[in-house]
Design a protein around this motif. Structure first.
Motif, PDB file in Angstrom:
ATOM      1  N   GLY A 267       0.736  -1.093   0.063  1.00  0.00           N
ATOM      2  CA  GLY A 267       0.015  -0.126   0.109  1.00  0.00           C
ATOM      3  C   GLY A 267       0.819   1.201  -0.023  1.00  0.00           C
ATOM      4  O   GLY A 267       0.311   2.274   0.062  1.00  0.00           O
ATOM      5  N   LYS A 268       2.160   1.084   0.214  1.00  0.00           N
ATOM      6  CA  LYS A 268       3.081   2.326   0.448  1.00  0.00           C
ATOM      7  C   LYS A 268       4.017   2.527  -1.081  1.00  0.00           C
ATOM      8  O   LYS A 268       4.895   1.571  -1.217  1.00  0.00           O
ATOM      9  N   ARG A 269       3.760   3.385  -1.812  1.00  0.00           N
ATOM     10  CA  ARG A 269       4.664   3.373  -3.033  1.00  0.00           C
ATOM     11  C   ARG A 269       5.961   4.127  -2.661  1.00  0.00           C
ATOM     12  O   ARG A 269       5.852   5.210  -2.154  1.00  0.00           O
ATOM     13  N   ARG A 270       6.919   3.456  -2.968  1.00  0.00           N
ATOM     14  CA  ARG A 270       8.475   3.822  -2.816  1.00  0.00           C
ATOM     15  C   ARG A 270       9.359   3.387  -3.795  1.00  0.00           C
ATOM     16  O   ARG A 270       9.017   2.517  -4.489  1.00  0.00           O
ATOM     17  N   ASN A 271      10.482   4.024  -3.621  1.00  0.00           N
ATOM     18  CA  ASN A 271      11.657   3.390  -4.521  1.00  0.00           C
ATOM     19  C   ASN A 271      12.651   2.733  -4.148  1.00  0.00           C
ATOM     20  O   ASN A 271      13.029   3.094  -3.007  1.00  0.00           O
ATOM     21  N   ALA A 272      13.253   1.872  -4.804  1.00  0.00           N
ATOM     22  CA  ALA A 272      14.424   1.051  -4.143  1.00  0.00           C
ATOM     23  C   ALA A 272      15.502   0.779  -5.299  1.00  0.00           C
ATOM     24  O   ALA A 272      15.029   0.408  -6.344  1.00  0.00           O
ATOM     25  N   GLY A 297       4.099  -5.653  -4.947  1.00  0.00           N
ATOM     26  CA  GLY A 297       3.928  -4.639  -6.112  1.00  0.00           C
ATOM     27  C   GLY A 297       4.003  -3.118  -5.768  1.00  0.00           C
ATOM     28  O   GLY A 297       3.784  -2.072  -6.634  1.00  0.00           O
ATOM     29  N   SER A 298       4.273  -2.810  -4.553  1.00  0.00           N
ATOM     30  CA  SER A 298       4.341  -1.382  -4.055  1.00  0.00           C
ATOM     31  C   SER A 298       5.779  -0.638  -4.246  1.00  0.00           C
ATOM     32  O   SER A 298       5.614   0.586  -4.240  1.00  0.00           O
ATOM     33  N   THR A 299       6.760  -1.347  -4.071  1.00  0.00           N
ATOM     34  CA  THR A 299       8.059  -0.853  -4.378  1.00  0.00           C
ATOM     35  C   THR A 299       8.705  -0.935  -5.796  1.00  0.00           C
ATOM     36  O   THR A 299       8.572  -1.858  -6.535  1.00  0.00           O
ATOM     37  N   VAL A 300       9.201   0.401  -6.348  1.00  0.00           N
ATOM     38  CA  VAL A 300       9.582   0.285  -7.782  1.00  0.00           C
ATOM     39  C   VAL A 300      11.077   0.107  -7.519  1.00  0.00           C
ATOM     40  O   VAL A 300      11.678   0.738  -7.062  1.00  0.00           O
ATOM     41  N   VAL A 301      11.402  -1.188  -7.937  1.00  0.00           N
ATOM     42  CA  VAL A 301      12.658  -1.576  -7.615  1.00  0.00           C
ATOM     43  C   VAL A 301      13.606  -1.508  -8.936  1.00  0.00           C
ATOM     44  O   VAL A 301      13.431  -2.133 -10.059  1.00  0.00           O
ATOM     45  N   THR A 302      14.547  -0.945  -8.872  1.00  0.00           N
ATOM     46  CA  THR A 302      15.813  -1.014  -9.990  1.00  0.00           C
ATOM     47  C   THR A 302      16.941  -1.661  -9.432  1.00  0.00           C
ATOM     48  O   THR A 302      17.544  -1.328  -8.614  1.00  0.00           O
ATOM     49  N   LEU A 303      17.155  -2.820 -10.362  1.00  0.00           N
ATOM     50  CA  LEU A 303      18.381  -3.446 -10.042  1.00  0.00           C
ATOM     51  C   LEU A 303      19.341  -3.522 -10.984  1.00  0.00           C
ATOM     52  O   LEU A 303      19.154  -3.623 -12.280  1.00  0.00           O
ATOM     53  N   VAL A 304      20.646  -3.109 -10.671  1.00  0.00           N
ATOM     54  CA  VAL A 304      21.800  -3.092 -11.298  1.00  0.00           C
ATOM     55  C   VAL A 304      22.845  -4.088 -11.175  1.00  0.00           C
ATOM     56  O   VAL A 304      23.159  -4.116  -9.924  1.00  0.00           O
ATOM     57  N   LEU A 305      23.129  -4.824 -12.194  1.00  0.00           N
ATOM     58  CA  LEU A 305      24.198  -6.007 -12.006  1.00  0.00           C
ATOM     59  C   LEU A 305      25.226  -5.657 -12.903  1.00  0.00           C
ATOM     60  O   LEU A 305      25.367  -5.509 -14.221  1.00  0.00           O
ATOM     61  N   ASP A 306      26.386  -5.631 -12.264  1.00  0.00           N
ATOM     62  CA  ASP A 306      27.537  -4.894 -13.012  1.00  0.00           C
ATOM     63  C   ASP A 306      29.055  -6.039 -12.635  1.00  0.00           C
ATOM     64  O   ASP A 306      29.481  -5.972 -11.535  1.00  0.00           O
ATOM     65  N   ASP A 307      29.267  -7.104 -13.684  1.00  0.00           N
ATOM     66  CA  ASP A 307      30.108  -8.036 -13.301  1.00  0.00           C
ATOM     67  C   ASP A 307      29.905  -8.774 -12.029  1.00  0.00           C
ATOM     68  O   ASP A 307      30.373  -8.859 -11.084  1.00  0.00           O
ATOM     69  N   VAL A 308      28.922  -9.689 -12.475  1.00  0.00           N
ATOM     70  CA  VAL A 308      28.138 -10.565 -11.107  1.00  0.00           C
ATOM     71  C   VAL A 308      28.431 -12.077 -11.865  1.00  0.00           C
ATOM     72  O   VAL A 308      27.972 -12.220 -12.985  1.00  0.00           O
ATOM     73  N   VAL A 309      28.645 -12.881 -10.860  1.00  0.00           N
ATOM     74  CA  VAL A 309      28.614 -14.421 -11.145  1.00  0.00           C
ATOM     75  C   VAL A 309      27.606 -14.887 -10.471  1.00  0.00           C
ATOM     76  O   VAL A 309      27.842 -14.892  -9.020  1.00  0.00           O
ATOM     77  N   ALA A 310      26.800 -15.705 -10.869  1.00  0.00           N
ATOM     78  CA  ALA A 310      25.712 -16.614 -10.080  1.00  0.00           C
ATOM     79  C   ALA A 310      25.618 -18.179 -10.782  1.00  0.00           C
ATOM     80  O   ALA A 310      25.080 -18.115 -11.575  1.00  0.00           O
ATOM     81  N   THR A 311      26.387 -18.857  -9.978  1.00  0.00           N
ATOM     82  CA  THR A 311      26.435 -20.355 -10.668  1.00  0.00           C
ATOM     83  C   THR A 311      26.312 -21.362  -9.613  1.00  0.00           C
ATOM     84  O   THR A 311      26.601 -21.196  -8.436  1.00  0.00           O
ATOM     85  N   ASN A 312      25.722 -22.592 -10.251  1.00  0.00           N
ATOM     86  CA  ASN A 312      25.695 -23.766  -9.371  1.00  0.00           C
ATOM     87  C   ASN A 312      24.887 -23.610  -8.104  1.00  0.00           C
ATOM     88  O   ASN A 312      24.869 -24.183  -7.178  1.00  0.00           O
TER      89      ASN A 312
END
Length: 496
Positions: A267-272, A297-312
């Motif tokens: 219920g609270k619109r905010r940014n992250a 659905g209340s938080t507007v999330v921007t995710l930036v991934l720069d040089d990230v490894v997620a394996t196994n």
């Protein structure tokens, strides 16, 4: 009377007021109690009228439950068991190297750091335990044993900061770090050179439930290995905007997620904003990196991934939450049990830019963006290599009321074992597809279990495809390219 006299004598010997208005206590005894002990310093700090700094000059072993700090003043506990008394921030000058993700060998935990003092806790008890509304700083410490090594319960009425610098936590019965911050005001989390090994539950757990103010979190050179639950878990239920930076960090072999930052504010619109840089999540039982809105659905999330490894990882390499915008550059998300990268769109849809992304050998999708709401999916894929997925290599799924607008530049999508190399699926009640395949090579798709590329608008709305001559491939079970609206096949391009 004797007890009061002893306190007075210790206070006279141990308290010094610095020129900057700080009350300092020197810990010179390793004993659980008595003159010069950490217990005595913490008890006297309760009565301080100005910020407190406790400096350890020796290792400390508690044999009974350590005291709780509930004083009114900000508290710093600083280890100085080395050869110099100066603050050592040299690690802040550590430049980025040329490795991909986080290189554990190049950035190994310095367990023999000269400045760290060791604090050994008691089974089933907290070691460092603060319920103060004032800020807490821990520097140059190695804390082991106990139920929780660092435990914070803060109900704040103004700004609050939790700072950890050059801290090693190991072998705790429950969480390594457990911080729960509520109240009203801005929150700053500053974790640098923090290593957590063999926590019985979460390596680091932070719960923020503030009614106003912003949250600013920095996790730099944070290493969590072999935690019994999540490596780093942040549950952000704040009301203001939030910003997190995770830089040069590693989350490995945890029994739940490696890195989990979730936002819950119905219920609270905010940014992250979450920025993950040169970091790795490897071999965790569930997800590697899970960042986003917890489906409210209340938080507007921007995710930036720069040089990230997620394996196994056993679940998704990266994803399984709701976000509004994804920027992924130089990311490897391979050999995960579910998808390499998988995200749900927020209320207003999702915008994604993927550049230099590799997703190979994932159990379900290589990359999947899914929108079940009223927004649209706008995505661009540049220099993306996705192959060997158990389902589609690159999948865009729009089942809500919205359009799909996607651009492919030099994308390779080969050898999926369950579906097409690329599948754009508009199955909502309405919505059109616009797909652009850039010259000279938009998509190369070969050896897939269905088509190389499928563009399907099940609602019967228009499919606009430009640059279809820039789609190449062979050996697909279906066709190289299929374009379909409703039940009508608009055209097909055979394998080359």
């Amino acid at each position: 009377g004797a007890h009061k006299c002893r306190h007075a004598a210790v206070a006279a010997a141990a308290i010094a007021s610095d020129a900057d208005g700080v009350t300092k206590f020197r810990v010179t005894s390793s004993a659980d109690d008595g003159a010069g002990s950490l217990r005595e310093a913490l008890l006297m700090a309760e009565r301080a009228s100005q910020p407190v700094r406790i400096v350890l000059h020796t290792d400390v072993t508690f044999t009974t439950a350590p005291p709780e700090y509930s004083g009114d003043q900000p508290l710093t506990i600083d280890g100085d068991c080395g050869s110099d008394d100066d603050d050592d921030d040299s690690s802040d000058d550590d430049d980025d190297d040329d490795t991909h993700g986080y290189d554990a060998a190049a950035h190994a935990a310095s367990d023999d750091d000269d400045d760290r003092c060791t604090i050994t806790g008691v089974a089933n008890q907290r070691v460092i335990w603060s319920s103060s509304a004032s800020s807490l700083t821990l520097k140059d410490l190695a804390i082991s044993g106990g139920f929780r090594a660092i435990s914070v319960r803060a109900v704040v009425a103004a700004a609050y900061a939790l700072t950890l610098r050059n801290v090693l936590v190991s072998d705790t019965g429950n969480d390594g770090v457990d911080a729960r911050i509520a109240g009203d005001g801005d929150v700053v989390l500053d974790f640098r050179d923090v290593h957590v090994e063999n926590a019985g539950s979460n390596g680091i757990q932070i719960l923020i439930r503030t009614t106003s103010g912003t949250v600013d979190g920095t996790f730099e050179r944070v290493v969590v290995r072999d935690a019994g639950a999540d490596g780093l878990l942040v549950a952000d239920i704040a009301r203001g905007d939030s910003t997190y930076v995770v830089d040069r960090s590693l989350f490995e072999n945890c029994r739940a997620d490696g890195l989990d930052i979730a936002f819950f504010t119905p219920g609270k619109r905010r940014n992250a904003m979450v920025d993950v840089r040169q970091s790795s999540a490897i071999g965790n039982r569930f997800g590697g990196v899970e960042v986003g809105d917890g489906r409210s659905g209340s938080t507007v999330v921007t995710l930036v991934l720069d040089d990230v490894v997620a394996t196994n990882n056993g679940g998704n390499g990266i994803g399984d939450e709701t976000i509004s915008m994804l920027v992924a550059r130089d990311v490897t998300a391979s050999n995960n049990g579910r998808s390499g990268i998988g995200y749900f769109a927020a209320t207003d849809g999702i915008e994604a830019q993927l550049i230099g992304v590799t997703a190979v050998g994932n159990g379900e999708f290589g990359i999947v963006l899914s929108d079940t709401r009223a927004g649209s999916v706008v995505a661009s894929f540049t220099d993306v290599y996705a192959s060997g997925s158990g389902d589609t290599n690159v999948h865009i799924f729009e089942s809500g009321v919205g359009d799909v607008d996607v651009t492919f530049v030099n994308v390779t999508a080969n050898d999926s074992t369950g579906s097409s190399g690329v599948f754009v699926d508009e199955s909502g009640p309405s919505g059109a597809i616009t797909a652009a395949f850039a010259a000279p090579r938009g998509v190369s798709a070969s050896g897939n279990a269905a088509d190389g590329v499928t563009l399907l608008d099940a609602s019967g709305d228009a499919v606009t495809a430009t640059g279809v001559g820039n789609v190449r491939g062979s050996g697909n079970v279906g066709h190289l390219l299929t374009v379909q609206t409703g039940t009508d096949v608009v055209f097909r391009v055979p394998n080359q």
